[in-house]
Design a protein around this motif. Sequence first.
Motif, PDB file in Angstrom:
ATOM      1  N   THR A  41       0.829  -1.210   0.000  1.00  0.00           N
ATOM      2  CA  THR A  41       0.000   0.000   0.000  1.00  0.00           C
ATOM      3  C   THR A  41       0.859   1.253   0.000  1.00  0.00           C
ATOM      4  N   MET A  42       1.885   1.273   0.851  1.00  0.00           N
ATOM      5  CA  MET A  42       2.764   2.440   0.908  1.00  0.00           C
ATOM      6  C   MET A  42       3.531   2.616  -0.403  1.00  0.00           C
ATOM      7  N   THR A  43       3.906   1.532  -1.045  1.00  0.00           N
ATOM      8  CA  THR A  43       4.595   1.612  -2.333  1.00  0.00           C
ATOM      9  C   THR A  43       3.677   2.202  -3.395  1.00  0.00           C
ATOM     10  N   VAL A  44       2.439   1.780  -3.406  1.00  0.00           N
ATOM     11  CA  VAL A  44       1.474   2.317  -4.377  1.00  0.00           C
ATOM     12  C   VAL A  44       1.228   3.798  -4.112  1.00  0.00           C
ATOM     13  N   ILE A  45       1.076   4.173  -2.854  1.00  0.00           N
ATOM     14  CA  ILE A  45       0.867   5.585  -2.519  1.00  0.00           C
ATOM     15  C   ILE A  45       2.061   6.416  -2.957  1.00  0.00           C
ATOM     16  N   GLY A  46       3.269   5.914  -2.720  1.00  0.00           N
ATOM     17  CA  GLY A  46       4.478   6.620  -3.163  1.00  0.00           C
ATOM     18  C   GLY A  46       4.517   6.780  -4.668  1.00  0.00           C
ATOM     19  N   GLY A  47       4.152   5.731  -5.385  1.00  0.00           N
ATOM     20  CA  GLY A  47       4.125   5.818  -6.845  1.00  0.00           C
ATOM     21  C   GLY A  47       3.108   6.826  -7.352  1.00  0.00           C
ATOM     22  N   VAL A  48       1.957   6.880  -6.698  1.00  0.00           N
ATOM     23  CA  VAL A  48       0.934   7.858  -7.086  1.00  0.00           C
ATOM     24  C   VAL A  48       1.436   9.276  -6.839  1.00  0.00           C
ATOM     25  N   ILE A  49       2.077   9.497  -5.702  1.00  0.00           N
ATOM     26  CA  ILE A  49       2.609  10.829  -5.389  1.00  0.00           C
ATOM     27  C   ILE A  49       3.657  11.235  -6.415  1.00  0.00           C
ATOM     28  N   VAL A  50       4.545  10.329  -6.754  1.00  0.00           N
ATOM     29  CA  VAL A  50       5.582  10.643  -7.740  1.00  0.00           C
ATOM     30  C   VAL A  50       4.955  10.948  -9.093  1.00  0.00           C
ATOM     31  N   SER A  51       3.994  10.149  -9.507  1.00  0.00           N
ATOM     32  CA  SER A  51       3.383  10.374 -10.820  1.00  0.00           C
ATOM     33  C   SER A  51       2.601  11.684 -10.868  1.00  0.00           C
ATOM     34  N   LEU A  52       2.062  12.113  -9.735  1.00  0.00           N
ATOM     35  CA  LEU A  52       1.322  13.377  -9.713  1.00  0.00           C
ATOM     36  C   LEU A  52       2.243  14.591  -9.683  1.00  0.00           C
ATOM     37  N   THR A  53       3.428  14.459  -9.125  1.00  0.00           N
ATOM     38  CA  THR A  53       4.309  15.615  -8.964  1.00  0.00           C
ATOM     39  C   THR A  53       5.426  15.684  -9.995  1.00  0.00           C
ATOM     40  N   VAL A  54       5.620  14.674 -10.796  1.00  0.00           N
ATOM     41  CA  VAL A  54       6.759  14.655 -11.709  1.00  0.00           C
ATOM     42  C   VAL A  54       6.658  15.749 -12.774  1.00  0.00           C
ATOM     43  N   ASP A  55       5.480  16.029 -13.270  1.00  0.00           N
ATOM     44  CA  ASP A  55       5.340  17.057 -14.297  1.00  0.00           C
ATOM     45  C   ASP A  55       5.668  18.440 -13.738  1.00  0.00           C
ATOM     46  N   GLY A  56       5.153  18.742 -12.571  1.00  0.00           N
ATOM     47  CA  GLY A  56       5.408  20.046 -11.966  1.00  0.00           C
ATOM     48  C   GLY A  56       6.873  20.241 -11.621  1.00  0.00           C
ATOM     49  N   THR A  57       7.502  19.230 -11.076  1.00  0.00           N
ATOM     50  CA  THR A  57       8.912  19.381 -10.709  1.00  0.00           C
ATOM     51  C   THR A  57       9.803  19.439 -11.943  1.00  0.00           C
ATOM     52  N   THR A  58       9.430  18.761 -13.009  1.00  0.00           N
ATOM     53  CA  THR A  58      10.203  18.842 -14.252  1.00  0.00           C
ATOM     54  C   THR A  58      10.123  20.244 -14.832  1.00  0.00           C
ATOM     55  N   ASP A  59       8.940  20.838 -14.812  1.00  0.00           N
ATOM     56  CA  ASP A  59       8.779  22.197 -15.322  1.00  0.00           C
ATOM     57  C   ASP A  59       9.597  23.192 -14.505  1.00  0.00           C
ATOM     58  N   VAL A  60       9.547  23.079 -13.204  1.00  0.00           N
ATOM     59  CA  VAL A  60      10.309  23.985 -12.343  1.00  0.00           C
ATOM     60  C   VAL A  60      11.808  23.783 -12.583  1.00  0.00           C
ATOM     61  N   GLY A  61      12.240  22.552 -12.710  1.00  0.00           N
ATOM     62  CA  GLY A  61      13.648  22.284 -12.981  1.00  0.00           C
ATOM     63  C   GLY A  61      14.100  22.876 -14.303  1.00  0.00           C
ATOM     64  N   ASN A  62      13.255  22.781 -15.320  1.00  0.00           N
ATOM     65  CA  ASN A  62      13.592  23.376 -16.623  1.00  0.00           C
ATOM     66  C   ASN A  62      13.672  24.897 -16.533  1.00  0.00           C
ATOM     67  N   GLN A  63      12.767  25.510 -15.782  1.00  0.00           N
ATOM     68  CA  GLN A  63      12.800  26.966 -15.613  1.00  0.00           C
ATOM     69  C   GLN A  63      14.063  27.399 -14.880  1.00  0.00           C
ATOM     70  N   ILE A  64      14.430  26.679 -13.844  1.00  0.00           N
ATOM     71  CA  ILE A  64      15.660  26.996 -13.111  1.00  0.00           C
ATOM     72  C   ILE A  64      16.871  26.839 -14.024  1.00  0.00           C
ATOM     73  N   GLY A  65      16.899  25.781 -14.823  1.00  0.00           N
ATOM     74  CA  GLY A  65      18.005  25.584 -15.768  1.00  0.00           C
ATOM     75  C   GLY A  65      18.106  26.689 -16.770  1.00  0.00           C
ATOM     76  N   THR A  66      16.979  27.189 -17.259  1.00  0.00           N
ATOM     77  CA  THR A  66      16.977  28.297 -18.219  1.00  0.00           C
ATOM     78  C   THR A  66      17.526  29.557 -17.577  1.00  0.00           C
ATOM     79  N   VAL A  67      17.074  29.864 -16.368  1.00  0.00           N
ATOM     80  CA  VAL A  67      17.561  31.072 -15.673  1.00  0.00           C
ATOM     81  C   VAL A  67      19.056  30.960 -15.415  1.00  0.00           C
ATOM     82  N   LEU A  68      19.517  29.823 -14.960  1.00  0.00           N
ATOM     83  CA  LEU A  68      20.949  29.662 -14.674  1.00  0.00           C
ATOM     84  C   LEU A  68      21.782  29.715 -15.950  1.00  0.00           C
ATOM     85  N   ALA A  69      21.253  29.205 -17.053  1.00  0.00           N
ATOM     86  CA  ALA A  69      22.000  29.230 -18.305  1.00  0.00           C
ATOM     87  C   ALA A  69      22.139  30.656 -18.831  1.00  0.00           C
TER      88      ALA A  69
END
Length: 75
Positions: A41-69
Amino acid sequence: MRNRYISCFRSVGAQIKDRACRWGQAEDGAVTVDWVVLTATMTVIGGVIVSLTVDGTTDVGNQIGTVLAEKTVSE
């Protein structure tokens, strides 16, 4: 001779049924099953959390990379 085989199969069937009944009533592995279910159950919950947040964190990471570049480092 045939009757002997039939009675043999009946006794094997009764043994299997008896073992199945005893296995169903035993509580020896209940704690292990509980831990497996909780861990799964905890593994499934962790997977759901990761799948829900991966898009947002990828976008933020790309924005930070652009600013730093775009920044220049002065020596």
